[in-house]
Design an enzyme around this catalytic site. Sequence first.
Site, PDB file in Angstrom:
ATOM      1  N   HIS A  77      -4.085  -2.248   4.408  1.00 36.18           N
ATOM      2  CA  HIS A  77      -2.571  -2.437   4.002  1.00 36.18           C
ATOM      3  C   HIS A  77      -1.585  -2.445   5.075  1.00 36.18           C
ATOM      4  O   HIS A  77      -1.811  -1.718   6.000  1.00 36.18           O
ATOM      5  CB  HIS A  77      -2.271  -1.114   3.107  1.00 36.18           C
ATOM      6  CG  HIS A  77      -1.928   0.093   3.863  1.00 36.18           C
ATOM      7  ND1 HIS A  77      -0.698   0.165   4.461  1.00 36.18           N
ATOM      8  CD2 HIS A  77      -2.862   1.338   4.090  1.00 36.18           C
ATOM      9  CE1 HIS A  77      -0.578   1.599   4.910  1.00 36.18           C
ATOM     10  NE2 HIS A  77      -1.764   1.959   4.813  1.00 36.18           N
ATOM     11  N   ASP A  79       1.886  -2.529   4.467  1.00 40.35           N
ATOM     12  CA  ASP A  79       3.219  -1.668   4.302  1.00 40.35           C
ATOM     13  C   ASP A  79       3.239  -0.349   5.250  1.00 40.35           C
ATOM     14  O   ASP A  79       2.194   0.072   5.488  1.00 40.35           O
ATOM     15  CB  ASP A  79       3.457  -1.653   2.923  1.00 40.35           C
ATOM     16  CG  ASP A  79       2.560  -0.850   2.144  1.00 40.35           C
ATOM     17  OD1 ASP A  79       1.294  -0.815   2.544  1.00 40.35           O
ATOM     18  OD2 ASP A  79       2.786   0.015   1.423  1.00 40.35           O
ATOM     19  N   ASP A 110      -0.796   3.547  11.173  1.00 43.62           N
ATOM     20  CA  ASP A 110      -1.002   3.567   9.792  1.00 43.62           C
ATOM     21  C   ASP A 110      -0.052   2.505   9.143  1.00 43.62           C
ATOM     22  O   ASP A 110       1.295   2.633   8.799  1.00 43.62           O
ATOM     23  CB  ASP A 110      -0.279   4.831   9.022  1.00 43.62           C
ATOM     24  CG  ASP A 110      -0.517   5.032   7.491  1.00 43.62           C
ATOM     25  OD1 ASP A 110      -1.427   4.119   7.099  1.00 43.62           O
ATOM     26  OD2 ASP A 110      -0.002   5.834   6.997  1.00 43.62           O
ATOM     27  N   GLU A 145       0.688  -0.194  -0.654  1.00 38.90           N
ATOM     28  CA  GLU A 145      -0.255   0.972  -0.500  1.00 38.90           C
ATOM     29  C   GLU A 145       0.435   2.192  -0.542  1.00 38.90           C
ATOM     30  O   GLU A 145       0.120   3.272  -1.017  1.00 38.90           O
ATOM     31  CB  GLU A 145      -1.416   0.687   0.546  1.00 38.90           C
ATOM     32  CG  GLU A 145      -2.538   1.741   0.346  1.00 38.90           C
ATOM     33  CD  GLU A 145      -2.132   3.073   1.183  1.00 38.90           C
ATOM     34  OE1 GLU A 145      -3.046   3.957   1.014  1.00 38.90           O
ATOM     35  OE2 GLU A 145      -1.062   3.243   1.893  1.00 38.90           O
ATOM     36  N   GLU A 146       1.414   2.335   0.450  1.00 40.59           N
ATOM     37  CA  GLU A 146       2.159   3.507   0.549  1.00 40.59           C
ATOM     38  C   GLU A 146       2.744   4.058  -0.517  1.00 40.59           C
ATOM     39  O   GLU A 146       2.967   5.369  -0.935  1.00 40.59           O
ATOM     40  CB  GLU A 146       3.205   3.300   1.877  1.00 40.59           C
ATOM     41  CG  GLU A 146       2.634   2.964   3.245  1.00 40.59           C
ATOM     42  CD  GLU A 146       1.697   4.229   3.704  1.00 40.59           C
ATOM     43  OE1 GLU A 146       1.559   5.276   2.996  1.00 40.59           O
ATOM     44  OE2 GLU A 146       1.458   4.162   4.851  1.00 40.59           O
ATOM     45  N   GLU A 171      -8.205   1.516   7.682  1.00 35.63           N
ATOM     46  CA  GLU A 171      -7.269   2.745   7.927  1.00 35.63           C
ATOM     47  C   GLU A 171      -7.722   3.459   8.976  1.00 35.63           C
ATOM     48  O   GLU A 171      -8.934   3.501   9.430  1.00 35.63           O
ATOM     49  CB  GLU A 171      -7.350   3.597   6.441  1.00 35.63           C
ATOM     50  CG  GLU A 171      -6.580   3.154   5.265  1.00 35.63           C
ATOM     51  CD  GLU A 171      -5.071   3.429   5.065  1.00 35.63           C
ATOM     52  OE1 GLU A 171      -4.807   4.104   6.254  1.00 35.63           O
ATOM     53  OE2 GLU A 171      -4.396   3.308   4.092  1.00 35.63           O
ATOM     54  N   HIS A 413       2.584   8.360   9.338  1.00 38.61           N
ATOM     55  CA  HIS A 413       3.820   8.805   8.592  1.00 38.61           C
ATOM     56  C   HIS A 413       4.702   9.916   9.606  1.00 38.61           C
ATOM     57  O   HIS A 413       5.663  10.482   9.232  1.00 38.61           O
ATOM     58  CB  HIS A 413       3.819   9.875   7.442  1.00 38.61           C
ATOM     59  CG  HIS A 413       3.079   8.860   6.295  1.00 38.61           C
ATOM     60  ND1 HIS A 413       2.920   9.212   4.795  1.00 38.61           N
ATOM     61  CD2 HIS A 413       2.393   7.689   6.421  1.00 38.61           C
ATOM     62  CE1 HIS A 413       2.090   8.256   4.211  1.00 38.61           C
ATOM     63  NE2 HIS A 413       1.904   7.222   5.077  1.00 38.61           N
TER      64      HIS A 413
END
Length: 459
Positions: A77, A79, A110, A145-146, A171, A413
């Site tokens: 992913h 995003d 991430d 995805e987030e 990931e 994050h």
Amino acid sequence: MNFDAIKSAAKGYEADMTRFLRDLIAIPSESSNEEGVIRRIAAEMEKVGFDKVEIDGEGNVLGWMGNGEKIIAYDAHIDTVGIGNRENWKFDPYEGYENETEIGGRGGSDQEGGIVSSVYGAKIMKDMNLIPEDVTVLVTGTVQEEDCDGLCWQYIHNEDKITPEFVISTEPTDGGIYRGHRGRMEIRVDVRGVSCHGSAPERGDNAIFKMADILQDVRSLNENGDGPSNEVKGLVKMLNPAFNPEHYEDAQFLGRGTVTVSEIFFTSPSRCAVADSCSVSLDRRMTAGETWDSCIKEIENLPAVKKYAKDVKVSMYMYDRPAWTGLKYETECYFPTWINKETAPHIQALADAHKGLYGDKRVGTPTSSEIALEKRKAPLIDKWTFSTNGVSIQGRYGIPCVGFGPGAESQAHAPNEITWKEDLVACAALYAAVPSLYKGKGTEDVSVYRGGKTNNDIK
């Protein structure tokens, strides 16, 4: 297979991968705003020689190599979350930085490093003739995805009509090979009240007071034990064979479920009136043995919810935010738990590649993060703490999935996010080696546990 030659090729692309990742970091790409990063990835795929590159209706970029019937897919992913409080960053999150060993910036771990390693892993495969005749390699850069884990793969599976033999999630795995993770769902609790003038609150029915009672029970659900003295049995009970006889061992592998309040809303005529509604969002992480309906019923059966039952509604959120293409692809906010057998052929293909390239211990020494360094000492085959697109790939559809990706979970994050150049190289090498080592899925179900779909009428 010449593992030394593969490692040498991957190391030779370190500068190209670093440049590519820094380009991606420099393009803000929060969920539903990924167009710039998607087009930059497509350009890199074309540059390194993918046979076909396309962007689907949801905005995912798909890069293809090979002509075989079996599809081995690599998913990243692309995003990211936002940057949060800018004052918490020691450097510009989009300009980023690099030194001899690290790359800093939002999305480094991430999870934009994953697309970088998989694009160059595919290039190495093509350059070294490592794609078997019966295999097609698919590299996906996926969106949203987030916001909604796995929505992209619902689209890829249902609308693009793609069902891979297996998927490697890129990931971050802290140098490990991951065979599952907890699921999650987003629950909403709505409470009704009756407003009145704040000078005489007894004339009304304060929805916030009722919600306060409910939240104490939610807190107990997360924090309590499971003994006879606990009116509200804590979620730790799923680790106990008395409460979870079929799946307690799987739950012990994944870790207990959790629940927390993530948002709160209210309505009131004014600040001098009694609130006539109150709602909360609950982030519910599910371990093995927990289902979407058991989690809903668990909230409905809390003492305070039953006390105010006629004024309480418990429901699951739906997601309908448009993609960057404008497409609105609605789904429920339920993301199923999944675990693979450690002996599954796709798991063993990665384990064999890792052992041939680097041995049976995790590689990498990320000195800038003590948490990440500790994770490098864990078993080679393990599981994620957070959730991934695997919730749809394997949890919803039963397509075998396995994780191996650059970076660290602890960086996800977080402010001052970093990843490691050594990880980009190691992952590109392993990705290149896997297709030739995969022996086929056979007839045995590879899942130890899989949450599956709900009975809701969605695509």
